[in-house]
Design a protein around this motif. Structure first.
Motif, mmCIF file in Angstrom:
data_model
loop_
_atom_site.group_PDB
_atom_site.id
_atom_site.type_symbol
_atom_site.label_atom_id
_atom_site.label_comp_id
_atom_site.label_asym_id
_atom_site.label_seq_id
_atom_site.Cartn_x
_atom_site.Cartn_y
_atom_site.Cartn_z
ATOM 1 N N GLY A 233 29.811 51.445 28.177
ATOM 2 C CA GLY A 233 28.525 52.022 27.634
ATOM 3 C C GLY A 233 27.685 51.129 26.762
ATOM 4 N N PRO A 234 26.394 51.315 26.478
ATOM 5 C CA PRO A 234 25.576 50.353 25.837
ATOM 6 C C PRO A 234 25.929 50.139 24.455
ATOM 7 C CG PRO A 234 24.409 52.342 26.360
ATOM 8 C CD PRO A 234 25.570 52.528 27.047
ATOM 9 N N ILE A 235 26.705 51.298 23.718
ATOM 10 C CA ILE A 235 26.880 51.004 22.385
ATOM 11 C C ILE A 235 28.269 50.222 22.235
ATOM 12 C CG2 ILE A 235 27.397 52.375 20.158
ATOM 13 C CD1 ILE A 235 24.359 52.598 20.889
ATOM 14 N N ALA A 236 29.169 50.550 23.216
ATOM 15 C CA ALA A 236 30.219 49.832 23.185
ATOM 16 C C ALA A 236 30.267 48.451 23.360
ATOM 17 C CB ALA A 236 31.104 50.558 24.127
ATOM 18 N N PHE A 237 29.183 48.275 24.226
ATOM 19 C CA PHE A 237 28.830 46.680 24.501
ATOM 20 C C PHE A 237 28.190 46.052 23.452
ATOM 21 C CE2 PHE A 237 25.446 43.802 26.366
ATOM 22 C CZ PHE A 237 26.699 42.944 27.038
#
Lengths: 310, 651
Positions: free
Chosen positions: B599-603
């Motif tokens: 996911g974007p935030i995890a990335f």
């Protein structure tokens, strides 16, 4: 990224973390489950704090709670209540059972006979109880936190898949790590803390949180992602039965609550991933009866196989 | 039903359907074995029976069964070669596969075998009636493939049928292109050896009463489509077998008798027509009166103008023929020819001989004698009947003087005998007379019941002259079919088929069949070239076919890929997605690239941990992207802001 209103869940989480040491993820999942109006199944060995978690949840949320120890001779009436003849008034009156509470801890739910189990699970689904011809609504909020010991098989009745489906999440606590275990040993029963703690929330507050979770935005791209996840479980050869549309709905509900706990007003793929294991794992029966330890790896394998939308 | 049973059941049902399609190709015991295995397989799949336990003995059982089946087929056919034996082997091997199939791959193999059996069925029978069955089987097989190919048994049967119908519809243009344009090999390369079949129709032996047996057969013998208007009905004598040897009872065709016939003069315009012959399992071809030349390769035109093919006619066979209805031969019959055509073995039929001699003595010429005998036939009031009763050894005496009853075969035999006894060359010709005009298709159906026998007499100055003694006994026979003359001779089926409205339907169906036979089944290399000519290519050749096929193939591939692309291809990423993908590509230089499930935030968090200096910028991009992609609304300025933030990342 934070919701505009002050987040009342932060206090609740902090209080819970004080009682349940070193299990922030499980605690968050449990709280998210209740905010998503779901029932919670805690599956673990005895003595890791299942009951303490349920007790702490009830206290922190400011809810009335009851505990029922399930045994093989427990009858449906022992939970729901019974009509008794009132001699002075010359009529039957209904004496409500322990289920008429806001948070019911059903301890070792798999020890009861299927008949009793199904009576409970029916009440969970309908959020009401019918006795004779009268229907009694259960309080709002109403949660069931059930526990079961997965390793004790003798004299237990395994919950069938259709009944497991009534639980939004299944979590396990597991043993604490060394540091937190030492803290436990030093400080004694964590439940002693509860009476001195002020409830962070009230039943009204819980209802507000549930309503707020409903308002957390779910974008079409995210629904696509959830759908792709659910569909991928149906196409796997190592799964007997894929996730149902109801499981998909539960996944969205749980992800909303999770996003709310994180203080967001929109659901991210990460939220879905965080709740996917607890929501999906007890609903996926694997071929060949595989399960247990590698179940987490299995679930993360499903997640890995579905790309997040961009 | 067990969740995973459906693919097995689908494959097994397709197999069973294919087994039924080759019902007439494979021996009955093969079919029984295959259907038994299929039933067992379905019972095991749905859980009525327990699956066999695994074990080393099982392998042994399978090997034994396989060898036994091969030996059984060998014992049945004496060969493993040819369509029937091959089909039998295919049926049995598919059945054995059912016994051991477990996986999805096994189901695929079973369907493959089923499709091969379908091919065998098509080779065996190409009639129009079978086409719907073949199509249904193909449809079912494709649906079964779809069910098998879909993981987790997730495709409902209805959806599978829809999907395969769509796939087949998309494949139809390619099939049409292959049919019309794929260069064909002349001749039947699939002309495989067939098993023995029942024979029907005329034979080369005519005992009294022979042709009467055919009268009750309503089956078509052949169909004729004339170029231009058909000749009058009373001239529709389709010659078949010429019988030139008589032993006093039976007329036969003697193969050894050949001589050079005197030259023949063709008179008038030829009649051109196309004959479509039903399988008769005999080698004879039929043509009107005097056929100009052999209509096709491997067909022999004898001195007496009989057409004989090299092999028995075991498939529907078409040929173009050209006939002259009037001929003249002013030459003399050779001595050998005269001898053979007047010979009668034995001294039988004394009364007939006496009659012949007395009538010949009263006549001045052979022609007059022939006429006088005809007259005699008329005067005797012979009775035309299908049931003349048994004849004595002197069959002609018996017909002419005792019973005075007979059928075309009796009269032709008697007449030719009378001619030969008076030293006039004559022989019996068997064939078909008349036929039924199909107004729906504009062609003539000649049935077995139209079988007929007549005589040909050599008259000096005219050559061989057709004389039909039946025409004086029963003149109506020339104008009307046998059934109109003798309704009681019809079988029950024929009676129903000839009732007014059913016969109209039968005509339409027959003409549809004929169209199918002429336009589809017999669409050969020549028809292909004439198709190209109709398209406007002046002198078409193989190259044109090749090019045409290549163009059609490429067009089809293009069309299919466009169609599939439209339905399958994912949407093109929009601006928000493009900006985010650009950001992840850039950041892939500083840390491992974003996994598809990240996911974007995890990335952003991962990048931030790896490169704390980039953390604020990355987190800014990720949060902007998340708000646009997963938030409730997105506005153009916000998208611009995101794109700008991504560009700043590069700097």
């Amino acid at each position: 990224m934070t919701a505009s209103t002050p987040n009342p869940t932060i206090g609740a989480l902090a209080d819970l973390d004080r009682v349940i040491l070193g299990k922030p993820q499980a605690v968050r999942l449990a709280l998210a489950c209740l905010i998503a109006r779901g029932h919670l199944l805690i599956e673990d060995v005895p003595g890791v704090g299942k009951t303490t978690l349920a007790h702490a949840l009830a206290h922190v949320l400011g809810l009335a709670w009851q505990r029922v120890q399930f045994t093989s001779d427990l009858l449906p009436a022992d939970i729901i209540g019974v009509s008794v003849f009132d001699a002075s008034r010359g009529e039957f009156s209904f004496r409500k059972g322990p289920i008429f509470t806001q948070l019911l801890l059903a301890d070792e739910v798999n020890r009861a006979s299927p008949k009793t189990q199904s009576a409970l699970l029916e009440a969970m689904e309908e959020r009401q109880v019918s006795v004779d011809v009268t229907t009694y609504r259960l309080p709002d909020p109403f949660f069931v936190v059930a526990t079961q010991n997965p390793f004790e098989q003798l004299g237990t009745f395994r919950l069938p898949e259709s009944q497991l489906d009534r639980f939004l999440m299944r979590i396990s606590l597991g043993y604490p790590d060394a540091q937190h275990e030492r803290a436990l040993l030093a400080e004694g029963d964590r439940r002693d803390l509860l009476p001195v703690m002020k409830p962070a929330l009230s039943p009204e507050g819980v209802r507000d949180l549930q309503a707020a979770a409903q308002r957390v935005h779910v974008a079409p791209a995210l629904l696509e992602y959830v759908q792709a996840l659910v569909a991928s479980t149906r196409q796997r050869t190592d799964v007997l039965l894929g996730l149902s549309p109801r499981a998909g709905q539960g996944l969205v509900r749980a992800a909303r609550a999770w996003a709310l706990l994180a203080g967001r007003d929109l659901v991210l793929p990460e939220d879905v991933q965080a709740v996917f294991g607890p929501v999906a794992s007890h609903r996926l029966e694997r071929t060949g009866g595989a399960g247990g330890a590698d179940h987490a790896a299995f679930v993360s394998g499903i997640l890995r196989g579905v790309p997040v939308p961009v | 039903m067990i969740a995973a049973a459906r693919p097995h059941v689908a494959a097994t049902l397709v197999f069973a359907a294919s087994v039924l399609l080759v019902l007439f190709e494979a021996p009955l015991w093969c079919t029984a074995v295959a259907l038994g295995c299929a039933a067992w397989r379905i019972a095991v799949s749905v859980g009525w029976l327990n699956p066999p336990r695994a074990g080393s003995w099982r392998r042994l059982v399978f090997v034994t069964l396989t060898v036994a089946c091969v030996l059984a087929v060998l014992a049945n056919f004496r060969t493993l070669n040819g369509l029937s034996a091959g089909t039998a082997l295919l049926v049995l091997m598919g059945a054995l596969k059912l016994l051991e199939s477990r996986s999805r791959r096994d189901d695929g193999i079973v369907i493959g075998v089923a499709l091969f059996m379908l091919l065998a069925a098509v080779l065996g029978d190409q009639s129009l009636l079978r086409v719907p069955l073949y199509l249904l089987t193909v449809w079912g097989a494709c649906a079964a493939i779809a069910i098998i190919a879909h993981p987790g048994d997730a495709l409902p049967t209805r959806a599978a049928l829809r999907l395969s119908a769509r796939a087949l519809a998309m494949a139809a243009p390619l099939a049409a292109a292959c049919f019309l344009l794929f260069p064909r090999v002349s001749g039947q390369f699939w002309a495989l050896q067939r098993g023995q079949q029942a024979t029907t129709g005329l034979s080369d032996v005519m005992a009294p009463g022979a042709i009467g047996e055919l009268a009750s057969e309503y089956d078509p013998a052949f169909r004729v489509r004339f170029e231009g208007s058909p000749p009058p009905r009373e001239t529709l004598y389709f010659r078949g077998v010429v019988l030139n040897s008589f032993d006093g009872f039976t007329w036969r065709r003697a193969r050894s008798h050949t001589w050079n016939p005197p030259p023949l003069e063709m008179l008038g315009a030829p009649v051109r027509y196309r004959v479509t012959l039903e399988p008769s399992y005999r080698p004879w071809l039929f043509a009107l009166d005097t056929v100009a030349r052999s209509p096709r390769r491997n067909v022999f035109l004898a001195h007496d103008r009989q057409l004989t093919a090299m092999d028995d006619i075991d498939t529907v066979t078409s040929y173009d023929a050209e006939s002259y209805l009037r001929t003249r031969s002013t030459g003399k019959l050779s001595v050998a020819g005269h001898r053979y055509e007047t010979r009668i073995e034995g001294e039988g039929n004394p009364r007939t001989r006496a009659l012949a001699l007395s009538l010949r003595a009263q006549s001045g010429s052979d022609a007059e004698y022939a006429q006088r005998v005809l007259q005699w036939f008329q005067e005797q009031r012979l009775e035309y009947t299908l049931d003349p009763g048994p004849t004595s050894v002197d069959s002609v005496d018996s017909t002419l003087f005792d019973s005075k009853r007979g059928f075309c075969a009796h009269f032709a035999s008697a007449y030719a005998t009378l001619m030969r006894m008076a030293d006039v060359p004559a022989h019996v010709v068997t064939g078909y007379l008349g036929g039924e005009w199909n107004p729906a298709g504009g062609y003539l159906i000649v049935r077995q019941s139209d079988a007929h026998a007549w005589t040909e007499v050599w008259l000096d100055g005219h050559g061989w002259t057709r004389i039909d003694p039946t025409s004086v006994v029963e003149p109506e026979r020339l104008q009307r079919g046998l059934y109109d003359l003798m309704p009681q001779s019809m079988g029950a089926t024929a009676q129903v088929l000839r009732s007014a409205w059913i016969s109209r339907i039968a005509h339409v169906w027959d003409s549809a069949n004929q169209w199918w036979q002429e336009r589809v089944v017999e669409f050969n290399a020549r028809a292909q070239l004439s198709f190209l000519r109709n398209l406007g290519i002046d002198s078409p050749g193989w190259q044109h076919l090749g090019w045409g096929f290549a163009i059609a193939l490429l067009t089809w591939i293009g069309w299919v890929s466009l169609t599939l692309r439209r339905s399958v291809a994912r949407q093109r990423p929009d601006r928000i997605a493009r900006a985010w993908l650009a950001a992840t590509r850039k950041l892939a230089r500083v840390a491992p690239a974003r996994a598809a499930d990240e996911g974007p935030i995890a990335f952003a968090r991962r990048i931030g941990a790896a490169r704390p200096d980039l953390a604020p910028a990355v987190s800014d991009v990720a949060e902007r992207y998340v708000r646009l992609r997963f938030g409730p609304s997105s506005s153009a300025p916000e998208v611009l802001e995101l794109e700008r933030a991504v560009r700043r990342l590069a700097a």
